[in-house]
Design an enzyme around this catalytic site. Structure first.
Site, PDB file in Angstrom:
ATOM      1  N   GLN A 129       0.870  -9.993  -5.719  1.00 10.94           N
ATOM      2  CA  GLN A 129       0.317 -11.355  -5.801  1.00 10.94           C
ATOM      3  C   GLN A 129       1.143 -12.255  -6.716  1.00 10.94           C
ATOM      4  O   GLN A 129       0.752 -13.398  -6.968  1.00 10.94           O
ATOM      5  CB  GLN A 129      -1.147 -11.305  -6.288  1.00 10.94           C
ATOM      6  CG  GLN A 129      -2.083 -10.543  -5.371  1.00 10.94           C
ATOM      7  CD  GLN A 129      -2.408 -11.290  -4.072  1.00 10.94           C
ATOM      8  OE1 GLN A 129      -2.124 -12.482  -3.918  1.00 10.94           O
ATOM      9  NE2 GLN A 129      -3.003 -10.591  -3.130  1.00 10.94           N
ATOM     10  N   ASN A 156      -5.646  -9.842  -7.474  1.00  8.51           N
ATOM     11  CA  ASN A 156      -5.803 -10.496  -6.168  1.00  8.51           C
ATOM     12  C   ASN A 156      -7.155 -11.176  -6.003  1.00  8.51           C
ATOM     13  O   ASN A 156      -7.295 -12.100  -5.215  1.00  8.51           O
ATOM     14  CB  ASN A 156      -5.584  -9.483  -5.036  1.00  8.51           C
ATOM     15  CG  ASN A 156      -6.332  -8.193  -5.241  1.00  8.51           C
ATOM     16  OD1 ASN A 156      -6.235  -7.553  -6.279  1.00  8.51           O
ATOM     17  ND2 ASN A 156      -7.102  -7.792  -4.242  1.00  8.51           N
ATOM     18  N   THR A 209      12.862   4.919  10.715  1.00  8.66           N
ATOM     19  CA  THR A 209      13.791   3.825  10.991  1.00  8.66           C
ATOM     20  C   THR A 209      13.348   2.558  10.262  1.00  8.66           C
ATOM     21  O   THR A 209      12.177   2.183  10.332  1.00  8.66           O
ATOM     22  CB  THR A 209      13.846   3.565  12.517  1.00  8.66           C
ATOM     23  OG1 THR A 209      14.221   4.783  13.147  1.00  8.66           O
ATOM     24  CG2 THR A 209      14.839   2.469  12.872  1.00  8.66           C
ATOM     25  N   CYS A 215     -10.303  -6.559   1.419  1.00  9.67           N
ATOM     26  CA  CYS A 215     -10.773  -5.180   1.567  1.00  9.67           C
ATOM     27  C   CYS A 215     -12.227  -5.035   1.114  1.00  9.67           C
ATOM     28  O   CYS A 215     -12.909  -4.124   1.528  1.00  9.67           O
ATOM     29  CB  CYS A 215      -9.890  -4.251   0.749  1.00  9.67           C
ATOM     30  SG  CYS A 215      -8.165  -4.711   0.822  1.00  9.67           S
ATOM     31  N   SER A 228       4.921  -7.042  -1.256  1.00 12.02           N
ATOM     32  CA  SER A 228       4.503  -7.075   0.144  1.00 12.02           C
ATOM     33  C   SER A 228       4.875  -8.414   0.773  1.00 12.02           C
ATOM     34  O   SER A 228       4.526  -9.471   0.240  1.00 12.02           O
ATOM     35  CB  SER A 228       2.986  -6.887   0.191  1.00 12.02           C
ATOM     36  OG  SER A 228       2.513  -7.120   1.486  1.00 12.02           O
ATOM     37  N   THR A 260       0.842  -1.203   0.000  1.00 14.14           N
ATOM     38  CA  THR A 260       0.000   0.000   0.000  1.00 14.14           C
ATOM     39  C   THR A 260       0.876   1.251   0.000  1.00 14.14           C
ATOM     40  O   THR A 260       0.687   2.156  -0.823  1.00 14.14           O
ATOM     41  CB  THR A 260      -0.936   0.003   1.232  1.00 14.14           C
ATOM     42  OG1 THR A 260      -1.798  -1.141   1.131  1.00 14.14           O
ATOM     43  CG2 THR A 260      -1.774   1.261   1.303  1.00 14.14           C
ATOM     44  N   HIS A 315       3.839 -10.019   3.469  1.00 12.24           N
ATOM     45  CA  HIS A 315       2.861 -10.939   4.061  1.00 12.24           C
ATOM     46  C   HIS A 315       2.042 -11.699   3.025  1.00 12.24           C
ATOM     47  O   HIS A 315       1.203 -12.530   3.377  1.00 12.24           O
ATOM     48  CB  HIS A 315       1.966 -10.212   5.078  1.00 12.24           C
ATOM     49  CG  HIS A 315       0.914  -9.329   4.493  1.00 12.24           C
ATOM     50  ND1 HIS A 315      -0.406  -9.712   4.432  1.00 12.24           N
ATOM     51  CD2 HIS A 315       0.974  -8.090   3.964  1.00 12.24           C
ATOM     52  CE1 HIS A 315      -1.106  -8.720   3.884  1.00 12.24           C
ATOM     53  NE2 HIS A 315      -0.292  -7.729   3.598  1.00 12.24           N
TER      54      HIS A 315
HETATM   55  N1  PMP Z   1      -1.721  -4.877  -3.880  1.00 11.65           N
HETATM   56  C1  PMP Z   1      -2.308  -6.062  -3.985  1.00 11.65           C
HETATM   57  C2  PMP Z   1      -2.496  -6.672  -5.342  1.00 11.65           C
HETATM   58  C3  PMP Z   1      -2.747  -6.730  -2.850  1.00 11.65           C
HETATM   59  O1  PMP Z   1      -3.351  -7.914  -2.953  1.00 11.65           O
HETATM   60  C4  PMP Z   1      -2.552  -6.128  -1.577  1.00 11.65           C
HETATM   61  C5  PMP Z   1      -3.033  -6.802  -0.309  1.00 11.65           C
HETATM   62  N2  PMP Z   1      -4.412  -7.041  -0.281  1.00 11.65           N
HETATM   63  C6  PMP Z   1      -1.916  -4.878  -1.525  1.00 11.65           C
HETATM   64  C7  PMP Z   1      -1.516  -4.285  -2.697  1.00 11.65           C
HETATM   65  C8  PMP Z   1      -1.682  -4.191  -0.211  1.00 11.65           C
HETATM   66  O2  PMP Z   1      -0.560  -4.757   0.411  1.00 11.65           O
HETATM   67  P1  PMP Z   1      -0.167  -4.419   1.923  1.00 11.65           P
HETATM   68  O3  PMP Z   1      -1.111  -5.203   2.767  1.00 11.65           O
HETATM   69  O4  PMP Z   1       1.254  -4.866   2.042  1.00 11.65           O
HETATM   70  O5  PMP Z   1      -0.282  -2.960   2.102  1.00 11.65           O
END
Ligand code: PMP
Length: 383
Positions: A183, A155, A238, A330, A202, A80, A204
């Site tokens: 993704q 996604n 940081t 989301c 990202s 994000t 996670h």
């Molecule tokens: N871009 C895509 C394609 C995602 O699937 C996501 C997570 N849903 C994000 C951006 C946002 O990533 P983050 O949770 O690291 O901010």
């Protein structure tokens, strides 16, 4: 740990596109880093220096994995922030219109609306969930473009976007291309992704911790977050060193799996088998993007009409022991159908029955089979 294991054992997890559970290698790397690197990388003493060296090595390793230059990596708090940073930078430095795909993640769409309020156009998607490259080519002939923004993999549907064609169209006109690869990274070989000027990722999404990610950017970036000299002035604050080292450990684990000779073939076989059986056992089910090239871990479907709204399918599956999603994390729970399904012209009543199953690097064939069983049971009870 026991408690976590006991809790997750109750549910078989099919929501990895929302977040991938932390891999053991990532957890070990995080714990190790918190003990080993107690200094701030910006501090002038030896402990600061040690942390700074670890940060530099991590940057070198990631750039090698992505196939880009070391100084092009900027650590962020996730995709994000990386998307917001890139889009703010593009708006401040480029004239013309931002061409953004209509199926982007909200972190892209909202940032485009903010930073390009009256100079953006949406690239339409086909009903199969792929962006319309011909539309983009025609539009670029007519209109001065500030940038093009297209994600690598959607996604919600798992549809792989035609990035090489988009890249070609942008290169011909020297237009910056931003590709949200959240993704893709950790799920498929990097291939030519590193050649794209702007990539975001990202941790996670591939088994690293939440709250850490990166932007690959060759430009002297205008920072979105100011107030410190970190990242050569491109992102103040940081650096999250344990998070960064943990992210890299996760990525290396995934890459080691992906690089195995039959990895993709094996994973596609499992998913394709699941979809074939699902269509046989629940004939009214519709697979989204069925004729598009999709990633191995995601199946998005429209379930047959149930007696109630879409939430029922998710709740039913949850009761049967499966964590699945209605689309992007989301969008879940919202009344309106997701913008992705709208862009694919999925009718509103059908969009209300959308489910997404997304596997992780450790998901097994027997878990997919168990999900199939649960879907059949849910369909018998709800439809
Ligand atoms: N871009 C895509 C394609 C995602 O699937 C996501 C997570 N849903 C994000 C951006 C946002 O990533 P983050 O949770 O690291 O901010």
């Amino acid at each position: 740990m026991g408690l976590i294991a006991a809790n997750t054992a109750l549910l078989i997890y099919f929501d990895h596109n929302a977040t991938h559970p932390l891999l053991t290698s990532a957890r070990d790397a995080w714990l190790d880093a918190t003990e080993r690197y107690i200094g701030n990388p910006s501090s002038p003493h030896r402990l600061g220096d040690r942390a700074d060296r670890a940060l530099t090595e991590a940057r070198e390793e990631l750039s090698e994995l992505l196939g880009c230059l070391t100084h092009e990596i900027v650590w962020t708090s996730g995709a994000t922030e990386a998307n917001n940073t890139a889009i703010a930078h593009l708006s401040a430095t480029q004239n013309g219109v931002a061409f953004v795909s209509s199926i982007e993640h909200p972190s892209v769409l909202a940032a485009v609306r903010r930073h390009f309020p009256d100079r953006h156009q949406f690239i339409p998607a086909t009903p199969e969930g792929e962006i319309d490259v011909q539309w983009l080519r025609d539009a670029l002939k007519r209109t001065e473009a500030a940038c093009v923004i297209v994600m690598a993999v959607n996604n919600e549907t798992g549809v792989i976007q035609p990035i090489p064609d988009v890249m070609q169209a942008c290169m011909e006109r020297k237009i910056p291309l931003l590709c949200d690869a959240a993704q893709w990274i950790g799920r498929r070989p990097i291939e030519r992704l590193g050649e794209l000027p702007l990539i975001t990722g990202s941790a996670h999404k591939f088994g690293g911790p939440p709250g850490v990610g990166f932007l690959k950017c060759p430009y002297a970036l205008r920072p979105l977050i100011v107030g410190g000299p970190q990242e050569e002035g491109r992102r103040a604050g940081t650096e999250n060193l344990p998070g960064i080292l943990s992210m890299l450990a996760a990525l290396k684990t995934c890459v080691a799996e992906i690089d195995k000779p039959d990895f993709l073939k094996g994973r596609y076989k499992i998913k394709d088998g699941f979809e074939t059986e699902l269509k046989r056992l629940v004939p009214d089910v519709k697979i989204l993007g069925a004729s598009s090239y999709r990633i191995w871990n995601t199946t998005a479907v429209i379930m047959p009409p149930a007696r109630d709204c879409r939430q029922r399918w998710v709740v039913k599956l949850d009761r049967l022991g499966f964590a699945v999603s209605t689309g992007s994390a989301c969008s879940s729970g919202k009344e309106e159908p997701s913008h992705v399904l709208r862009a694919m012209r999925v009718p509103k009543d059908e969009a209300g029955r959308a489910l997404r199953f997304s596997a992780g690097i450790n998901t097994t064939q027997s878990q997919w089979q168990a999900l199939l069983g649960a879907l059949c049971q849910a369909a018998n009870e709800l439809a």
